[in-house]
Motif scaffolding. Structure first.
Motif, PDB file in Angstrom:
ATOM      1  N   ASP A 113       0.816  -1.214   0.000  1.00 43.03           N
ATOM      2  CA  ASP A 113       0.000   0.000   0.000  1.00 43.03           C
ATOM      3  C   ASP A 113       0.851   1.267   0.000  1.00 43.03           C
TER       4      ASP A 113
ATOM      5  N   TRP B  39      -7.252   1.041  -1.925  1.00 47.81           N
ATOM      6  CA  TRP B  39      -6.365   1.651  -0.924  1.00 47.81           C
ATOM      7  C   TRP B  39      -5.441   0.608  -0.321  1.00 47.81           C
TER       8      TRP B  39
ATOM      9  N   GLY C  78      -4.709   3.251  -4.828  1.00 47.63           N
ATOM     10  CA  GLY C  78      -5.177   4.579  -4.483  1.00 47.63           C
ATOM     11  C   GLY C  78      -6.664   4.792  -4.634  1.00 47.63           C
ATOM     12  N   ASN C  79      -7.224   4.460  -5.784  1.00 45.66           N
ATOM     13  CA  ASN C  79      -8.654   4.627  -6.005  1.00 45.66           C
ATOM     14  C   ASN C  79      -9.175   3.532  -6.917  1.00 45.66           C
TER      15      ASN C  79
END
Length: 320
Positions: A226, A285, A290-291
């Motif tokens: 992550d 995430w 991230g998205n």
């Protein structure tokens, strides 16, 4: 128009792959207004053949039945990847293509078509477990290890088991249109067309055995998917210069740090899609994308299907 279909068997045939062809082309569905084929099962090695499941099958037809077929299907079988094939069968397949017939393989049946020379210079599909062996034995064949099936003119090849259904329904769709293919798919309770390719079904375990000098860094990277990291940061953790680290990483993993991280992130996303009910944003995430838009983009690039479709496939209808 496709009217006459023959399935040719060798000793050790797999019953499921044989059954796929029989289900699509061998049933009389005329009561529903669907095509009825002149269908037969033929043997290339005598009237009685063994199956890999421990029982035998018998047929009254030999190779002569192939001479009138519009389509000849070759299902998979035990040891098909490393055996010799009857020359009479290979000659019959070549004659069939020369007179305009189609041939179709399911899974390891592709090795028979390759031995007949029918795949020379052509793209083909095969079960991902057999892709390297097929490419090694027949270097003139363009092996596509990530697709479910390939239609290369008169030769149609498919990957393992259920991909044979995809290829057969594709052929029906080409010959009779989508309505007929959809109707047969409904009778079989299968999707008329599946998204994606074999990549979504392939397990790619981490090759740790060759990672002598970057192994500890790989463990750290896997635990911090992550986080955004640079080659410079990874090299510092490995006590190497960035240039040396990049070279060692390529030597020991066969890829670059960026591609390695990307693949591990996709693998983690697959696991979360299968095992959890987390939202796409939460998974994005946790995996470092991230998205959800970035997750979807990389997922499609890597596996040929969307995260939503993958979850429906592997988690069940409740995930729809």
């Amino acid at each position: 128009m496709l009217e006459n279909v023959a399935v040719v068997l060798l000793d050790g045939v797999h019953p499921f792959e044989l059954g796929v062809v029989c289900e699509v082309f061998g049933l009389d569905r005329s009561d529903e207004g669907l095509p009825v084929y002149d269908f037969a099962v033929a043997s290339a090695e005598g009237p009685t053949l063994s199956t890999h499941a421990g029982f035998s099958v018998s047929t009254e037809h030999g190779l002569e039945r192939l001479e009138t077929a519009d389509l000849i299907a070759v299902p998979a079988g035990q040891t098909y990847t490393d055996r010799e094939y009857p020359p009479e069968l290979l000659d019959a397949l070549r004659r069939a293509v020369e007179r305009g017939a189609r041939v179709l393989s399911v899974c390891s049946g592709v090795f028979v078509l390759a031995a007949a020379g029918l795949l020379d210079g052509r793209r083909c599909a095969v079960h991902w477990r057999h892709a390297d062996e097929l490419a090694r034995r027949y270097p003139q064949v363009q092996v596509e290890p990530d697709v479910l099936y390939v239609d290369a003119g008169p030769v149609i090849t498919s990957a393992g088991t259920a991909a044979g259904i995809d290829a057969c329904l594709h052929l029906v769709r080409e010959e009779h249109g989508p309505e007929v293919a959809n109707a047969i798919a409904r009778r079989m309770v299968v999707p008329p067309h599946r998204d994606g390719g074999q990549a979504q079904y392939i397990e790619r375990p981490l090759p740790r055995s060759r990672c002598d000098t970057v192994g500890e860094v790989l463990v750290w990277m896997e635990r911090h998917l992550d986080e955004e990291v640079t080659v410079e940061q990874l090299a510092e953790r490995a006590h190497m210069s960035p240039r040396t680290f990049a070279r060692r990483f390529q030597q020991e993993t066969g890829t670059t740090p960026y591609r390695w991280i990307l693949r591990q992130r996709v693998l983690l996303a697959q696991q979360l899609l299968e095992a959890t009910d987390e939202t796409m944003d939460a998974i994005a995430w946790r995996t470092g994308f991230g998205n959800s838009a970035a997750l979807r983009h990389q997922f499609v690039r890597s596996l040929g299907t969307t995260p939503q479709a993958y979850r429906r496939t592997f988690k069940g209808p409740e995930a729809a």
